[in-house]
Design a protein around this motif. Structure first.
Motif, PDB file in Angstrom:
ATOM      1  N   SER A   1       0.822  -1.218   0.000  1.00 27.14           N
ATOM      2  CA  SER A   1       0.000   0.000   0.000  1.00 27.14           C
ATOM      3  C   SER A   1       0.854   1.266   0.000  1.00 27.14           C
ATOM      4  CB  SER A   1      -0.978  -0.003   1.175  1.00 27.14           C
ATOM      5  OG  SER A   1      -0.270   0.054   2.384  1.00 27.14           O
ATOM      6  N   ASP A   2       2.086   1.195   0.510  1.00 27.94           N
ATOM      7  CA  ASP A   2       2.981   2.361   0.457  1.00 27.94           C
ATOM      8  C   ASP A   2       3.893   2.343  -0.764  1.00 27.94           C
ATOM      9  OD1 ASP A   2       1.959   3.381   2.798  1.00 27.94           O
ATOM     10  OD2 ASP A   2       3.555   2.599   4.083  1.00 27.94           O
ATOM     11  N   GLY A   3       3.738   1.349  -1.610  1.00 30.94           N
ATOM     12  CA  GLY A   3       4.630   1.216  -2.752  1.00 30.94           C
ATOM     13  C   GLY A   3       5.984   0.692  -2.319  1.00 30.94           C
TER      14      GLY A   3
ATOM     15  N   ARG B   1       0.773  -0.352  -6.097  1.00 34.51           N
ATOM     16  CA  ARG B   1       0.260   0.285  -4.867  1.00 34.51           C
ATOM     17  C   ARG B   1      -1.203  -0.002  -4.607  1.00 34.51           C
ATOM     18  NH1 ARG B   1       3.544   5.425  -3.394  1.00 34.51           N
ATOM     19  NH2 ARG B   1       2.222   5.542  -1.569  1.00 34.51           N
TER      20      ARG B   1
END
Ligand SMILES: [Mn+2]
Length: 319
Positions: free
Chosen positions: A54-56, A72
């Protein structure tokens, strides 16, 4: 919830054609290594693999094999035969990446794992999620080529800070040795994953080190949003500074407070042998390992700092 046998896990991989893999927010080397390592093995077995954070993927891991494949977001309408969480101790740490999907397999080594999946392979004795994967991958019918070996080694090296955490074991060294035999280049991975720092990271450390404080055998410091901006630093928000703090010879617990832009403070503890900081982190809504834990705490930096130092001093007294 069941504890899966290795045969059960093998069947999950054999039967699935499409697999979603994801790891935790603020991904570290074990998160990224387990994601890309297992992902690469599945791709080489002909599976359709979707890897997400989710934060890459942090810029300091862009050199890793397959890094460009990490997304992401997971499109809502995509369906998967198998969903796997890696190195995620509780679902909040997934950053919502799974959406409404049921998580079928949870592979992790945090003692605080909440066993949120259908099958939970949680081994707190293991030094890294990458170590669990490396140990079992071939018995799950999946190959370990040189790239997979290097990716899994990345997680082993980072979670053990170069094989020197108190949970290091001969078993972990044997797993690492097997990865070397399969093509992992230890000196290169060590340099890339652990030693390399960029200039801005050291400037950012400087802001924190100027504010270093101690009380009894606890040492701590803070990093504000302004410190980060002034240093022009774009990597992990804690810049792995706690590894430096924990080297202080006459302190048993070190704490780093990192101000977040949502009115929270990220707190991370490192405890020397005999101090279980995971209990402390858990009591404040976080989790982790006995020797290294963290929590995201709502409040301004000064208030959180005060509360946490007080609680940590109490923990010291119990020892
Ligand atoms: Mn880990």
């Amino acid at each position: 919830m069941t504890i899966p046998s290795q045969e059960t896990i093998k069947a999950l991989f054999t039967e699935a054609e499409s697999v979603l893999l994801a790891s935790h927010i603020r991904p570290d080397g074990d998160a990224v290594g387990s994601l890309l390592g297992l992902g690469n093995a599945l791709i080489h077995s002909g599976k359709k693999v979707f890897m997400a954070l989710s934060d890459g993927l942090p810029s300091n891991f862009h050199y890793l094999y397959g890094a460009h494949l990490v997304k992401r977001y997971v499109p809502k309408d995509l369906k998967f035969d198998l969903t796997i969480s890696l190195d995620i101790s509780d679902l909040d740490r997934s950053g919502g990446i799974f959406g409404n999907r049921e998580i079928i397999l949870n592979i992790d080594h945090h003692i605080t794992n909440t066993l949120f999946a259908k099958h939970n392979l949680n081994d707190p004795e293991s030094v890294a999620t990458c170590a669990i994967i490396a140990e079992h991958l071939e018995s799950w019918g999946l190959p370990i080529n040189a790239e997979t070996a290097s990716l899994l080694m990345t997680g082993l090296i980072t979670d053990t800070i170069g094989f020197r955490t108190s949970n290091m074991s001969s078993k972990a060294m044997r797993i690492a040795a097997d990865l070397i035999d399969k093509g992992a280049d230890l000196p290169t991975i060590y340099q890339q994953a652990l030693t390399n720092k960029n200039f801005d990271q050291l400037i950012y450390w400087g802001y924190a080190l100027k504010k270093l404080q101690r009380n009894d055998r606890i040492a701590w410091t803070t990093l504000t949003l302004d410190d980060r901006k002034d240093a022009g630093y774009n990597g992990n928000d804690d810049a792995d500074l706690n590894t430096i703090l924990s080297s202080i010879i006459d302190c048993d617990i070190t704490i780093l407070f990192v101000e977040q832009n949502n009115g929270h403070v990220k707190v991370s503890w490192r405890g020397k042998s005999g101090f279980n900081v995971s209990k402390l982190a858990q009591s404040l809504g976080g989790g982790g390992h006995p020797a290294a834990s963290g929590a995201d705490i709502e409040g301004n930096l000064e208030d959180v700092e005060f509360t946490v130092i007080k609680k940590t001093l109490e923990l010291m007294k119990e020892n």
